[in-house]
Design a protein around this motif. Structure first.
Motif, PDB file in Angstrom:
ATOM      1  N   LEU A   1      -4.472  -8.970   1.790  1.00  0.00           N
ATOM      2  CA  LEU A   1      -5.736  -8.546   2.370  1.00  0.00           C
ATOM      3  C   LEU A   1      -5.592  -8.471   3.890  1.00  0.00           C
ATOM      4  CD1 LEU A   1      -8.160 -10.676   0.205  1.00  0.00           C
ATOM      5  CD2 LEU A   1      -7.429  -8.316  -0.133  1.00  0.00           C
ATOM      6  N   PRO A   2      -6.335  -7.635   4.571  1.00  0.00           N
ATOM      7  CA  PRO A   2      -7.329  -6.712   4.023  1.00  0.00           C
ATOM      8  C   PRO A   2      -6.708  -5.441   3.455  1.00  0.00           C
ATOM      9  CG  PRO A   2      -7.171  -6.384   6.382  1.00  0.00           C
ATOM     10  CD  PRO A   2      -6.201  -7.496   6.041  1.00  0.00           C
ATOM     11  N   ASP A   3      -7.425  -4.798   2.563  1.00  0.00           N
ATOM     12  CA  ASP A   3      -7.076  -3.463   2.110  1.00  0.00           C
ATOM     13  C   ASP A   3      -8.016  -2.508   2.847  1.00  0.00           C
ATOM     14  OD1 ASP A   3      -6.758  -1.022   0.881  1.00  0.00           O
ATOM     15  OD2 ASP A   3      -6.603  -1.846  -1.134  1.00  0.00           O
ATOM     16  N   VAL A   4      -7.580  -2.082   4.010  1.00  0.00           N
ATOM     17  CA  VAL A   4      -8.462  -1.300   4.892  1.00  0.00           C
ATOM     18  C   VAL A   4      -8.876   0.021   4.252  1.00  0.00           C
ATOM     19  CG1 VAL A   4      -8.466   0.026   7.055  1.00  0.00           C
ATOM     20  CG2 VAL A   4      -7.763  -2.370   7.055  1.00  0.00           C
TER      21      VAL A   4
ATOM     22  N   ASP B   1      -7.551   4.743  10.696  1.00  0.00           N
ATOM     23  CA  ASP B   1      -7.285   3.932   9.506  1.00  0.00           C
ATOM     24  C   ASP B   1      -8.506   3.705   8.620  1.00  0.00           C
ATOM     25  OD1 ASP B   1      -4.655   3.734  10.214  1.00  0.00           O
ATOM     26  OD2 ASP B   1      -4.833   1.752  11.128  1.00  0.00           O
ATOM     27  N   TRP B   2      -9.693   3.634   9.227  1.00  0.00           N
ATOM     28  CA  TRP B   2     -10.896   3.297   8.447  1.00  0.00           C
ATOM     29  C   TRP B   2     -11.588   4.584   8.052  1.00  0.00           C
ATOM     30  CZ3 TRP B   2     -12.637  -2.028   7.929  1.00  0.00           C
ATOM     31  CH2 TRP B   2     -11.727  -2.951   8.475  1.00  0.00           C
TER      32      TRP B   2
ATOM     33  N   LEU C   1      -5.371  -8.060   9.928  1.00  0.00           N
ATOM     34  CA  LEU C   1      -6.678  -8.308  10.542  1.00  0.00           C
ATOM     35  C   LEU C   1      -6.620  -8.113  12.062  1.00  0.00           C
ATOM     36  CD1 LEU C   1      -7.968 -11.320   8.414  1.00  0.00           C
ATOM     37  CD2 LEU C   1      -8.946  -9.023   8.496  1.00  0.00           C
TER      38      LEU C   1
ATOM     39  N   ALA D   1      -0.938  -7.892   6.478  1.00  0.00           N
ATOM     40  CA  ALA D   1      -1.087  -9.316   6.725  1.00  0.00           C
ATOM     41  C   ALA D   1       0.179 -10.120   6.425  1.00  0.00           C
ATOM     42  CB  ALA D   1      -2.259  -9.859   5.914  1.00  0.00           C
TER      43      ALA D   1
ATOM     44  N   ASN E   1      -2.466   3.775   6.087  1.00  0.00           N
ATOM     45  CA  ASN E   1      -3.720   3.176   6.577  1.00  0.00           C
ATOM     46  C   ASN E   1      -3.713   1.646   6.453  1.00  0.00           C
ATOM     47  OD1 ASN E   1      -4.233   5.966   5.588  1.00  0.00           O
ATOM     48  ND2 ASN E   1      -6.265   5.633   6.461  1.00  0.00           N
ATOM     49  N   ALA E   2      -2.546   1.044   6.348  1.00  0.00           N
ATOM     50  CA  ALA E   2      -2.482  -0.409   6.137  1.00  0.00           C
ATOM     51  C   ALA E   2      -2.581  -1.141   7.470  1.00  0.00           C
ATOM     52  CB  ALA E   2      -1.180  -0.768   5.427  1.00  0.00           C
ATOM     53  N   GLU E   3      -3.437  -2.130   7.512  1.00  0.00           N
ATOM     54  CA  GLU E   3      -3.628  -2.926   8.731  1.00  0.00           C
ATOM     55  C   GLU E   3      -3.608  -4.410   8.391  1.00  0.00           C
ATOM     56  OE1 GLU E   3      -7.244  -2.146  10.832  1.00  0.00           O
ATOM     57  OE2 GLU E   3      -6.588  -0.183  11.557  1.00  0.00           O
TER      58      GLU E   3
ATOM     59  N   ARG F   1       0.877  -1.178   0.000  1.00  0.00           N
ATOM     60  CA  ARG F   1       0.000   0.000   0.000  1.00  0.00           C
ATOM     61  C   ARG F   1       0.906   1.217   0.000  1.00  0.00           C
ATOM     62  NH1 ARG F   1      -3.309  -3.323  -0.514  1.00  0.00           N
ATOM     63  NH2 ARG F   1      -3.892  -4.833   1.062  1.00  0.00           N
TER      64      ARG F   1
END
Lengths: 311, 303
Positions: free
Chosen positions: B56-59, A196-197, A180, A142, A176-178, A62
């Motif tokens: 994934l995920p692409d938040v 982030d969201w 899970l 991830a 903003n990469a996370e 990202r």
């Protein structure tokens, strides 16, 4: 070509609400009205990240705005981002001071270690320091095993708390990469809210293994790096769109209850001499309107929670 | 070998066609196609194209789209209401299950629903015929069960197709396709059985193309809406589609551009504000047979 596996026509999470359990489906316009202090209807939230883009920053899944991918050693882009920490941030600080504004400042831990004077100045000016990972080359996604991510989150927050003496309850992941698990790791480390969201314009609660994490409405497009750097818009086109955003929210919030106007500015971008006037023009526009309340993310969230608790 | 042209339509320049007029002699048919979508957080990855860049995920990507349903759609609805305009929703039909509140709001206002697949990240690439039939049947049944509407239109999810998609649509009684960007008028499609027409959809007056691909400012998009309308209106007998995405146009800073465009369009006489199905029905009733006959005679060399 092999036929598409049949899982592509199975929809195990096709149900009312979201396709995951992290937060509930909710229509913003149908929630109870909120009001900000002193009868204000627009909360003005400036987000001004302080970042370090390491010279070894390679291609990222990202790409953070401002990422560079020329071969190492890329003096041009490395130093251009670093301009923000040496010059641009102080120009932004001068403007915000003039308008009496304290921003929320997502800060890479590396900035604390490398540029302690900058962070001390920000703290002295009352800026709210928020977590922003280790640096722009360390993404939370991830690919990480959880143990690595646990260390990254804890280290980043510990570094900021030690350097600033602040509680540091906010967080913005680089790009903003996370993974899970990121929201769970944030609440485990004393974070109250995350940026982030970008699915809402009011705070809402996410579920984590350690209690609620509030999503705060960060803006990925009312953002100098997105519009000017990535979007190739001129500073005046940027001003035009940001004013338009403010005007809409100002009018809408009179009818529908409190809104949050979020503006994100980066020292390396808006802090350039030929662009800083854009920030001044925007803040003048905001100052010419009544019914606003300028606050940090933590302050806005506290007000919001107080009202939600009462209703 | 992949075909270099699937020959779904004949070549007939727009200047060689009989004149086309709309109800009450309107010069132009204008329709709005809000794409009402649901993107999944963790969809299965189609080998031909990933919905999100891995891992994934692409938040950011996911939550940005989710904004459309939580916030943006409701603002767009307000604006459409202000101008008393109906939309034709390009619907990821799983929205019927996930967000029936959105379906109800559109239904109360007499909007049309046409299929935009099940989810936006579930691409058609690589489906065999049985799978593609299952997809079409799912869309028809879902829309009928949740809205009572018989599905008439189709815009493939993310505009992904197989070589047989239009043939299957015709077989299932879908009357119009939005996957063809080749014309400013409806036009018959050459399907192996039944009938199907294309109606003008757009990747030009489309906020996703404008804002994401071309990085337009709202002002630029507003100018595009007005200029597109003025030219088509002057020519007459044309269709103008405005394709919108709540997650893009529903942002506060972009709504004014849409409002200015709508003020411009709604201030003219002789504009027919229609749904996709109404445009298709009008064409079938008044022009389809004549056009089929004209195309047949051209093919046999009589014209």
């Amino acid at each position: 070509m092999a036929p598409l596996p049949n899982e592509h026509l199975r929809y195990p999470r096709r149900r009312h609400g979201m396709d995951h359990d992290r937060y509930d489906w909710s229509i913003m316009q149908r929630r109870p009205r909120v009001e900000w202090p002193n009868g204000a209807h627009v909360a003005v939230w400036i987000v001004a990240p302080l970042t370090w883009y390491p010279l070894t920053l390679g291609p990222q899944p990202r790409p953070p705005t401002g990422v560079f991918d020329d071969p190492w050693p890329n003096f041009r882009d490395y130093t251009h981002r670093d301009y923000g920490n040496r010059v641009g941030a102080f120009r932004v600080m001068e403007v915000l001071d003039r308008f009496g504004i304290r921003p929320t400042t997502p800060t890479n831990a590396a900035v604390c270690e490398r540029y302690p004077e900058l962070v001390q100045e920000a703290v002295r000016h009352g800026w709210e320091i928020a977590g922003h990972g280790i640096d722009m080359g360390h993404q939370h996604d991830a690919r990480l095993d959880e143990a690595t991510e646990v260390t990254m989150v804890a280290t980043a927050l510990m570094t900021l708390r030690k350097a600033t003496g602040q509680a540091v309850t906010g967080w913005l992941s680089p790009a903003n990469a996370e993974s899970l698990s990121t929201p769970d790791l944030l609440t485990a480390n004393g974070v109250h809210y995350s940026c982030d969201w970008v699915n809402d314009e009011l705070p809402y609660a996410m579920r984590t293994r350690h209690g609620p994490l509030w999503a705060m409405p960060y803006s990925h497009d009312i953002n100098d790096a997105s519009m000017i750097w990535h979007g190739h818009h001129s500073p005046l086109e940027f001003v035009d769109q940001v004013r338009s955003e403010f005007d809409w929210l100002h009018a809408e919030s009179r009818q529908q209850g409190g809104r949050i106007f979020t503006l994100c500015v980066h020292a390396w971008c808006i802090g350039q001499p030929h662009r800083i006037h854009a920030l001044e023009r925007i803040l003048e526009h905001v100052r010419n309107h009544s019914g606003t309340w300028t606050a940090t993310g933590a302050e806005i969230l506290a007000q919001y929670q107080q009202q939600v608790d009462q209703s | 070998m992949l075909a270099d042209d699937l020959r779904y339509y004949d070549y007939l320049p727009i200047t060689k066609r009989p004149p086309l007029t709309w109800p009450n002699g309107a010069r132009i048919a204008v329709w709005f196609a809000p794409n009402v979508e649901f993107y999944e957080l963790i969809p299965p990855v189609n080998p031909a194209r990933a919905a999100w860049p891995p891992p994934l995920p692409d938040v950011l990507g996911y939550s940005w789209r989710d904004y459309g349903n939580r916030v943006g759609f409701w603002r767009l609805l307000e604006v459409m209401d202000r101008f008393r305009l109906r939309g034709s929703a390009a619907l990821n039909v799983a929205v019927c299950q996930h967000h029936p509140e959105i379906i109800a709001a559109m239904q109360e206002r007499g909007w049309e629903f046409f299929s935009h697949g099940i989810y936006n990240g579930r691409y058609v690439y690589g489906m065999d015929e049985a799978q593609e039939r299952a997809l079409i049947e799912d869309a028809i049944v879902t829309v009928e069960r949740h809205t009572g509407h018989r599905l008439k239109g189709w815009l493939s999810p993310a505009l992904t197709n197989t070589e047989r998609t239009p043939h299957l649509l015709a077989e299932y009684g879908i009357t119009y396709s939005c996957d063809f960007m080749h014309d400013d008028q409806p036009f018959p499609l050459n399907v192996r059985a039944g009938r199907l027409i294309s109606i003008p959809y757009t990747v030009e007056i489309n906020d996703a193309a404008a804002y994401i691909r071309r990085l337009f400012s709202p002002q630029h998009f507003c100018e595009a809406i007005k200029a597109q309308f003025d030219r088509l209106y002057a020519e007459g007998g044309r269709v103008m589609c405005i394709a919108l995405h709540p997650y893009l146009t529903g942002r506060p800073y972009r709504l004014l551009a849409l409002i200015e465009g709508l003020e411009h369009i709604t201030s003219r006489q002789g504009v027919w504000f229609a749904t996709g199905a109404e445009i298709a029905d009008w064409y079938y009733t008044h022009y389809y047979n004549g056009m089929i006959a004209l195309l047949a005679s051209r093919r046999s060399g009589q014209v």
